[in-house]
Write a protein that holds these residues in place. Structure first.
Motif, PDB file in Angstrom:
ATOM      1  N   ILE A 240       4.231  42.071 -32.974  1.00 40.33           N
ATOM      2  CA  ILE A 240       2.953  41.483 -33.422  1.00 40.33           C
ATOM      3  C   ILE A 240       2.202  40.899 -32.224  1.00 40.33           C
ATOM      4  O   ILE A 240       0.990  41.088 -32.068  1.00 40.33           O
ATOM      5  CB  ILE A 240       3.205  40.380 -34.484  1.00 40.33           C
ATOM      6  N   LEU A 241       2.953  40.207 -31.350  1.00 42.11           N
ATOM      7  CA  LEU A 241       2.322  39.575 -30.185  1.00 42.11           C
ATOM      8  C   LEU A 241       1.823  40.623 -29.197  1.00 42.11           C
ATOM      9  O   LEU A 241       0.699  40.533 -28.699  1.00 42.11           O
ATOM     10  CB  LEU A 241       3.308  38.629 -29.496  1.00 42.11           C
TER      11      LEU A 241
ATOM     12  N   ASN B 244      -9.926  19.807 -36.823  1.00 43.77           N
ATOM     13  CA  ASN B 244      -8.512  20.080 -36.547  1.00 43.77           C
ATOM     14  C   ASN B 244      -7.930  20.711 -37.817  1.00 43.77           C
ATOM     15  O   ASN B 244      -7.578  20.009 -38.769  1.00 43.77           O
ATOM     16  CB  ASN B 244      -7.773  18.793 -36.165  1.00 43.77           C
TER      17      ASN B 244
ATOM     18  N   VAL C   5       1.598  30.579 -30.610  1.00 43.98           N
ATOM     19  CA  VAL C   5       1.613  31.627 -29.588  1.00 43.98           C
ATOM     20  C   VAL C   5       0.652  32.754 -29.975  1.00 43.98           C
ATOM     21  O   VAL C   5      -0.031  33.337 -29.131  1.00 43.98           O
ATOM     22  CB  VAL C   5       3.046  32.167 -29.391  1.00 43.98           C
ATOM     23  N   LEU C   6       0.583  33.053 -31.283  1.00 42.61           N
ATOM     24  CA  LEU C   6      -0.242  34.178 -31.747  1.00 42.61           C
ATOM     25  C   LEU C   6      -1.722  33.837 -31.750  1.00 42.61           C
ATOM     26  O   LEU C   6      -2.565  34.673 -31.457  1.00 42.61           O
ATOM     27  CB  LEU C   6       0.194  34.591 -33.162  1.00 42.61           C
ATOM     28  N   LEU C   7      -2.033  32.623 -32.152  1.00 42.12           N
ATOM     29  CA  LEU C   7      -3.436  32.224 -32.312  1.00 42.12           C
ATOM     30  C   LEU C   7      -3.795  31.097 -31.359  1.00 42.12           C
ATOM     31  O   LEU C   7      -4.223  30.029 -31.782  1.00 42.12           O
ATOM     32  CB  LEU C   7      -3.681  31.745 -33.754  1.00 42.12           C
ATOM     33  N   PRO C   8      -3.616  31.302 -30.067  1.00 47.57           N
ATOM     34  CA  PRO C   8      -3.835  30.178 -29.157  1.00 47.57           C
ATOM     35  C   PRO C   8      -5.293  29.727 -29.143  1.00 47.57           C
ATOM     36  O   PRO C   8      -5.579  28.556 -28.947  1.00 47.57           O
ATOM     37  CB  PRO C   8      -3.428  30.732 -27.793  1.00 47.57           C
TER      38      PRO C   8
ATOM     39  N   ARG D 154       2.672  30.704 -34.760  1.00 49.22           N
ATOM     40  CA  ARG D 154       1.232  30.570 -34.897  1.00 49.22           C
ATOM     41  C   ARG D 154       0.584  30.078 -33.603  1.00 49.22           C
ATOM     42  O   ARG D 154      -0.477  30.557 -33.203  1.00 49.22           O
ATOM     43  CB  ARG D 154       0.972  29.571 -36.026  1.00 49.22           C
TER      44      ARG D 154
ATOM     45  N   LEU E 222       0.314  32.678 -41.735  1.00 49.10           N
ATOM     46  CA  LEU E 222       0.918  31.632 -40.899  1.00 49.10           C
ATOM     47  C   LEU E 222       0.581  30.254 -41.448  1.00 49.10           C
ATOM     48  O   LEU E 222       0.247  29.325 -40.707  1.00 49.10           O
ATOM     49  CB  LEU E 222       0.435  31.764 -39.456  1.00 49.10           C
TER      50      LEU E 222
ATOM     51  N   ARG F  54      -3.625  22.209 -28.979  1.00 45.86           N
ATOM     52  CA  ARG F  54      -4.343  20.939 -28.980  1.00 45.86           C
ATOM     53  C   ARG F  54      -4.178  20.242 -30.330  1.00 45.86           C
ATOM     54  O   ARG F  54      -3.945  19.041 -30.398  1.00 45.86           O
ATOM     55  CB  ARG F  54      -5.824  21.192 -28.698  1.00 45.86           C
TER      56      ARG F  54
ATOM     57  N   LEU G 160      -1.870  41.651 -32.816  1.00 46.43           N
ATOM     58  CA  LEU G 160      -2.247  41.673 -34.232  1.00 46.43           C
ATOM     59  C   LEU G 160      -2.659  40.269 -34.675  1.00 46.43           C
ATOM     60  O   LEU G 160      -2.252  39.269 -34.081  1.00 46.43           O
ATOM     61  CB  LEU G 160      -1.083  42.190 -35.082  1.00 46.43           C
ATOM     62  N   ARG G 161      -3.460  40.242 -35.730  1.00 44.52           N
ATOM     63  CA  ARG G 161      -3.992  38.991 -36.263  1.00 44.52           C
ATOM     64  C   ARG G 161      -3.643  38.889 -37.750  1.00 44.52           C
ATOM     65  O   ARG G 161      -3.357  39.910 -38.374  1.00 44.52           O
ATOM     66  CB  ARG G 161      -5.516  38.976 -36.104  1.00 44.52           C
TER      67      ARG G 161
END
Lengths: 237, 237
Positions: free
Chosen positions: A20-21, A162, B88-91, B86, A74, B99, A25-26
């Protein structure tokens, strides 16, 4: 033998995560088919199936009926599922797990207080006002208002920039409201008091009064915590 | 067909949870064997296997090699695993997920501030003092001190009489320190500053000074948040 199967499953989970990484992929993107994964990763079909099951439980993958497997959202759904079960399984004589959940909710709201007041003071808060007005109407009819309650906390958290905070607030709201009835803790009787506490939170935030906001957060949670202190678990045995 | 399998798996997950509850099992208790579960629940062996896999992922069950299946620890490990992935995938271009994690850590510590100060003022804090002294020695040697850092936050949280808070503090510490290096965010250079911030937190709490404690918490997290503001993600492409 069993050890091998276990290690194989763990290795396959990691291999799918790496895939995936590396493919960037999203959430929502389609995954390769089971057959493709067997080929790509050089593992057995049963290992792939077990790994997919693990990753679905963690919301890292999502299986949609008839269409295939996709990258999951996620979300914090696994946290909610695990914590709800823990709350029901380990209530403690004094409903201690539920109490801890409510304390965490209160703590999250208090820790967000400075930012909430900063963002809301003088801002357009029509959505929050609607929630509060509906709560008051329903309270007057002696009707509970879980939808409006959850919406209020979510809309508040959404303004903070956030997303994780918003998800935590929602997750602990869900855990609290799922566990409480299963332990026989009835929805708080003081519907009027709770509706008023939400209104006080909103009024304090809009007028930029941090101390009043903190006091309103305390007034929101303290009746719930008192109910948990007073009540001891009635086991259904 | 697939829909049926999916529903069957979900139903089996719930049936196993109900079994744990109705038998009053506790974390660490042995579960019936796979064969027994097939019989008891009247479902296929593959459904039982899939359900066990899901429940292991949620730490509701635990498979020990060669000995069998047990009730799991109901820990926050699934939260950590999902959130690390998450992060790592969606930085995000600005490391936004990381953050958010650091902001949640700061928020948790600030929300605990009144209770920490109440519990620590005048109390025996030898364990925390040891952590701080070791941090200072290691910082002087330009060596990082993750073990002492984690221990400090855990020992602090343990005194609060709310196990969930301690687990959340540990979970977000783990998420933070696992995600940061994978995104190429090197451990903060200011080892001295961070060691001093921990010492300031401890000193403020012991002396019962809530405002000083809050300031020390800010001093602990603000350098980390500044690093994240300054840095933009260097993708490894």
């Amino acid at each position: 033998m069993k050890q091998d199967r276990q290690d194989g499953a763990r290795a396959t989970v990691n291999a799918i995560k790496d895939l995936i990484l590396s493919e960037h992929l999203r959430p929502g993107d389609p995954m390769p088919t089971e057959v493709d994964l067997v080929e790509k990763l050089g593992v057995s079909r049963s290992s792939v199936r077990e790994a997919i099951r693990t990753l679905v439980a963690l919301d890292i993958l999502e299986v949609r009926h008839g269409t295939g497997t996709f990258v999951g959202q996620l979300s914090l759904r696994p946290l909610v599922e695990g914590m709800v079960f823990r709350g029901v399984l380990l209530p403690g004589d004094d409903l201690s797990v539920l109490r801890e959940v409510v304390e965490v909710r209160k703590g999250l709201d208090l820790s967000l207080a400075p930012r909430v007041v900063e963002r809301l003071s003088g801002a357009d808060t029509a959505d929050l006002r609607v929630c509060v007005e509906e709560m008051k109407v329903l309270a007057a009819q002696h009707t509970t208002y879980p939808v409006q309650d959850r919406q209020f906390h979510l809309n508040l958290a959404e303004r903070l920039g956030n997303a994780l905070y918003g998800q935590l607030v929602a997750a602990f709201w869900d855990i609290h409201t799922t566990v409480a009835p299963r332990l026989g803790v009835v929805g708080q009787r003081d519907l009027d008091v709770t509706a008023a506490a939400h209104e006080a939170m909103l009024d304090a935030a809009v007028s930029g009064d941090l101390e009043a906001y903190r006091a309103a957060v305390e007034a929101h949670y303290d009746p719930i915590l008192r109910v948990l202190d007073d009540r001891h678990l009635v086991t259904a045995s």
